[in-house]
Design a protein around this motif. Sequence first.
Motif, PDB file in Angstrom:
ATOM      1  N   THR A 140       0.785  -1.273   0.196  1.00  0.00           N
ATOM      2  CA  THR A 140      -0.062   0.008  -0.160  1.00  0.00           C
ATOM      3  C   THR A 140       0.764   1.288   0.042  1.00  0.00           C
ATOM      4  O   THR A 140       1.987   1.403   0.599  1.00  0.00           O
ATOM      5  N   THR A 141       0.422   2.114  -0.879  1.00  0.00           N
ATOM      6  CA  THR A 141       0.875   3.407  -0.627  1.00  0.00           C
ATOM      7  C   THR A 141       0.075   4.715  -0.172  1.00  0.00           C
ATOM      8  O   THR A 141      -1.090   4.566  -0.487  1.00  0.00           O
ATOM      9  N   VAL A 142       0.653   5.653   0.902  1.00  0.00           N
ATOM     10  CA  VAL A 142      -0.079   6.399   1.520  1.00  0.00           C
ATOM     11  C   VAL A 142       0.613   7.618   1.028  1.00  0.00           C
ATOM     12  O   VAL A 142       1.727   8.221   1.206  1.00  0.00           O
ATOM     13  N   GLU A 143      -0.396   8.603   0.330  1.00  0.00           N
ATOM     14  CA  GLU A 143      -0.031   9.918   0.098  1.00  0.00           C
ATOM     15  C   GLU A 143      -0.820  11.060   0.595  1.00  0.00           C
ATOM     16  O   GLU A 143      -1.870  11.263   0.623  1.00  0.00           O
ATOM     17  N   ILE A 144      -0.116  11.701   1.451  1.00  0.00           N
ATOM     18  CA  ILE A 144      -0.823  12.627   2.546  1.00  0.00           C
ATOM     19  C   ILE A 144      -0.998  14.140   1.791  1.00  0.00           C
ATOM     20  O   ILE A 144      -0.344  14.648   0.977  1.00  0.00           O
ATOM     21  N   GLU A 145      -2.469  14.289   1.541  1.00  0.00           N
ATOM     22  CA  GLU A 145      -2.885  15.523   0.734  1.00  0.00           C
ATOM     23  C   GLU A 145      -2.715  16.914   1.548  1.00  0.00           C
ATOM     24  O   GLU A 145      -2.179  17.804   1.237  1.00  0.00           O
TER      25      GLU A 145
END
Length: 220
Positions: free
Chosen positions: A26-31
């Motif tokens: 999984t990849t998490v990208e904080i907006e």
Amino acid sequence: MSLFAEFHVPSDVFALYRTLQAAPETTVEIERVVAAEEILTPYFWVSGGDLARFETAIEDDPTVENLQQLDEFDRATLYRANWTENVETIVYAYTQVGATILEATGAGDRWELQMRFDDRDRLDQFQTYCNDETIPFQLIQLHELTQPRTGRQYGLTRKQHDALVTAWQLNYFTSTDVSLTDVAAELGISQQSLSQRLHRGYQSLIEETLIVSPPAEEGT
């Protein structure tokens, strides 16, 4: 003079360490991160892997609470949560010196952070805080706001800059034959990720140009 810094840090000194370990694909990208009454609320996109596994893992993650799913698309899902006081590392280090997280992407055992500091003193304070708390980090790039102004010096992150330039090169802004999907395919990212990068890029350009330099009065 503003400084833009790119760091790599182990996931165990930022957030969602247990979650990323349990769901390494999984990849998490904080907006963005919203601060209200000393509560830090990140909004973040999750892509790749098994979403159910991610949600199960995050339930037992001590670094976040009050997870809410906001939007779901084919390739990415938007969440909101609260960072807990257990996150007393990079998350709270940057708040101590008034820095801004421009972009944060986590996968596996590493987070990639792009941050803006108002001046060199604040960067030094941040580094001192990390050293005192034994928080490991690797400084990859550092840029100052100098002339001539570049994309990063207008408040753009590297990914926002690449998204805007690629869209321009493909004539996305002038041709109805080029879609957001076309630009996303060229960059190798999801349409949702591209939309967010363009949106944040527009906001940064407006804040750093139009707001800083208001238009001249009519007739001058």
